[in-house]
Design a protein around this motif. Structure first.
Motif, mmCIF file in Angstrom:
data_model
loop_
_atom_site.group_PDB
_atom_site.id
_atom_site.type_symbol
_atom_site.label_atom_id
_atom_site.label_comp_id
_atom_site.label_asym_id
_atom_site.label_seq_id
_atom_site.Cartn_x
_atom_site.Cartn_y
_atom_site.Cartn_z
ATOM 1 N N GLN A 20 0.812 -1.217 0.000
ATOM 2 C CA GLN A 20 0.000 0.000 0.000
ATOM 3 C C GLN A 20 0.849 1.273 0.000
ATOM 4 O O GLN A 20 0.495 2.270 0.620
ATOM 5 N N ALA A 21 1.955 1.231 -0.716
ATOM 6 C CA ALA A 21 2.818 2.402 -0.848
ATOM 7 C C ALA A 21 2.234 3.347 -1.903
ATOM 8 O O ALA A 21 1.354 2.967 -2.675
ATOM 9 N N ARG A 22 2.737 4.546 -1.949
ATOM 10 C CA ARG A 22 2.260 5.510 -2.952
ATOM 11 C C ARG A 22 2.685 5.123 -4.357
ATOM 12 O O ARG A 22 2.010 5.452 -5.328
ATOM 13 N N ARG A 23 3.855 4.461 -4.456
ATOM 14 C CA ARG A 23 4.354 4.049 -5.764
ATOM 15 C C ARG A 23 5.034 2.699 -5.631
ATOM 16 O O ARG A 23 5.504 2.332 -4.559
ATOM 17 N N GLU A 47 -3.557 -8.300 0.951
ATOM 18 C CA GLU A 47 -4.693 -9.209 1.118
ATOM 19 C C GLU A 47 -4.817 -10.121 -0.094
ATOM 20 O O GLU A 47 -4.554 -9.718 -1.217
ATOM 21 N N ASP A 48 -5.180 -11.346 0.168
ATOM 22 C CA ASP A 48 -5.419 -12.339 -0.896
ATOM 23 C C ASP A 48 -4.243 -12.499 -1.853
ATOM 24 O O ASP A 48 -4.432 -12.767 -3.038
ATOM 25 N N GLY A 49 -3.020 -12.292 -1.381
ATOM 26 C CA GLY A 49 -1.840 -12.470 -2.222
ATOM 27 C C GLY A 49 -1.589 -11.357 -3.225
ATOM 28 O O GLY A 49 -0.703 -11.475 -4.073
ATOM 29 N N ALA A 51 -0.344 -8.275 -2.801
ATOM 30 C CA ALA A 51 0.971 -7.651 -2.638
ATOM 31 C C ALA A 51 2.073 -8.592 -3.134
ATOM 32 O O ALA A 51 3.019 -8.143 -3.791
ATOM 33 N N ASN A 52 1.950 -9.878 -2.852
ATOM 34 C CA ASN A 52 2.951 -10.837 -3.337
ATOM 35 C C ASN A 52 2.995 -10.859 -4.861
ATOM 36 O O ASN A 52 4.073 -10.869 -5.458
ATOM 37 N N ALA A 53 1.840 -10.861 -5.484
ATOM 38 C CA ALA A 53 1.783 -10.848 -6.952
ATOM 39 C C ALA A 53 2.399 -9.565 -7.507
ATOM 40 O O ALA A 53 3.104 -9.594 -8.523
ATOM 41 N N ALA A 54 2.163 -8.456 -6.831
ATOM 42 C CA ALA A 54 2.738 -7.181 -7.272
ATOM 43 C C ALA A 54 4.253 -7.170 -7.125
ATOM 44 O O ALA A 54 4.964 -6.642 -7.986
ATOM 45 N N VAL A 55 4.762 -7.774 -6.059
ATOM 46 C CA VAL A 55 6.211 -7.874 -5.859
ATOM 47 C C VAL A 55 6.833 -8.695 -6.984
ATOM 48 O O VAL A 55 7.832 -8.299 -7.586
ATOM 49 N N VAL A 56 6.252 -9.836 -7.268
ATOM 50 C CA VAL A 56 6.761 -10.707 -8.338
ATOM 51 C C VAL A 56 6.744 -9.972 -9.668
ATOM 52 O O VAL A 56 7.724 -9.990 -10.422
ATOM 53 N N ALA A 57 5.650 -9.304 -9.974
ATOM 54 C CA ALA A 57 5.543 -8.580 -11.244
ATOM 55 C C ALA A 57 6.594 -7.471 -11.332
ATOM 56 O O ALA A 57 7.219 -7.277 -12.385
ATOM 57 N N LEU A 58 6.804 -6.755 -10.250
ATOM 58 C CA LEU A 58 7.784 -5.673 -10.235
ATOM 59 C C LEU A 58 9.201 -6.198 -10.454
ATOM 60 O O LEU A 58 9.952 -5.667 -11.281
ATOM 61 N N THR A 77 2.547 -14.068 4.221
ATOM 62 C CA THR A 77 1.669 -13.100 4.884
ATOM 63 C C THR A 77 2.454 -12.101 5.736
ATOM 64 O O THR A 77 1.863 -11.365 6.515
ATOM 65 N N ALA A 78 3.762 -12.064 5.564
ATOM 66 C CA ALA A 78 4.614 -11.159 6.343
ATOM 67 C C ALA A 78 5.285 -10.138 5.432
ATOM 68 O O ALA A 78 5.302 -10.299 4.209
ATOM 69 N N ARG A 79 5.835 -9.112 6.029
ATOM 70 C CA ARG A 79 6.570 -8.114 5.244
ATOM 71 C C ARG A 79 7.959 -8.616 4.868
ATOM 72 O O ARG A 79 8.495 -8.222 3.840
ATOM 73 N N ARG A 80 8.551 -9.432 5.720
ATOM 74 C CA ARG A 80 9.843 -10.044 5.390
ATOM 75 C C ARG A 80 9.558 -11.337 4.637
ATOM 76 O O ARG A 80 8.820 -12.188 5.122
ATOM 77 N N LYS A 81 10.133 -11.454 3.455
ATOM 78 C CA LYS A 81 9.840 -12.604 2.594
ATOM 79 C C LYS A 81 11.122 -13.237 2.077
ATOM 80 O O LYS A 81 12.147 -12.570 1.949
ATOM 81 N N LEU A 82 11.020 -14.497 1.752
ATOM 82 C CA LEU A 82 12.066 -15.199 1.032
ATOM 83 C C LEU A 82 11.449 -15.601 -0.296
ATOM 84 O O LEU A 82 10.417 -16.280 -0.336
ATOM 85 N N VAL A 83 12.053 -15.133 -1.382
ATOM 86 C CA VAL A 83 11.534 -15.372 -2.725
ATOM 87 C C VAL A 83 12.570 -16.170 -3.503
ATOM 88 O O VAL A 83 13.769 -15.878 -3.432
ATOM 89 N N SER A 84 12.121 -17.157 -4.231
ATOM 90 C CA SER A 84 13.027 -17.928 -5.079
ATOM 91 C C SER A 84 12.862 -17.489 -6.529
ATOM 92 O O SER A 84 11.777 -17.104 -6.955
#
Length: 104
Positions: A20-23, A47-49, A51-58, A77-84
Motif C-alpha cells: 500500500q505504498a504511494r508508488r 490481502e489475498d496475495g 501484494a505478493n503478486a505485485a512484488v513478483v511482477a515488479l 503473509t509477512a513483510r519479510r519474505k524469502l523469494v526464489s
C-alpha cells in the motif's frame, strides 16, 4: 551477507516489502537481521496475495525475467519474505549485479 544467495535451482532473495505504498519501486538494499534485504514497495494491499503478486511482477519487469520463475517460499503473509527465482544461479546473479551497478 548479500540479499541473495545461490540455491540448487536458482537464487533465494530476502525482501522487506512495503504494501500500500504511494508508488511501486525497488527501493534498494537495506540492513536486515541476516545481513541485507532488498526493500520493495508496492501499491497493492496485503490481502489475498495481491501484494505478493505485485512484488513478483515488479521484480520480473525490473530484471526482465518471466514472472513464472518467481515464487514466495517463506513469509507469504509477512513483510519479510524469502523469494526464489528459478534458473541458472550464475546468470541470475549477473542480472541482479548488473541492475545493482546501474543504480549506483
Amino acid at each position: 551477507m548479500s540479499f541473495y544467495r545461490a540455491a540448487g535451482d536458482g537464487l533465494r532473495l530476502r525482501l522487506k516489502v512495503r504494501p500500500q505504498a504511494r508508488r511501486a519501486a525497488i527501493d534498494g538494499v537495506v540492513p536486515d537481521i541476516e545481513g541485507e534485504a532488498l526493500a520493495v514497495s508496492v501499491t497493492a494491499p496485503p490481502e489475498d496475495g495481491k501484494a505478493n503478486a505485485a512484488v513478483v511482477a515488479l521484480l520480473a519487469r525490473a530484471w526482465k525475467l518471466p514472472a513464472a520463475s518467481f515464487a514466495v517460499v517463506q513469509g507469504a503473509t509477512a513483510r519479510r519474505k524469502l523469494v526464489s527465482i528459478t534458473g541458472d544461479p550464475g546468470t541470475l546473479a549477473a542480472i541482479i549485479e548488473a541492475w545493482r551497478s546501474s543504480r549506483a
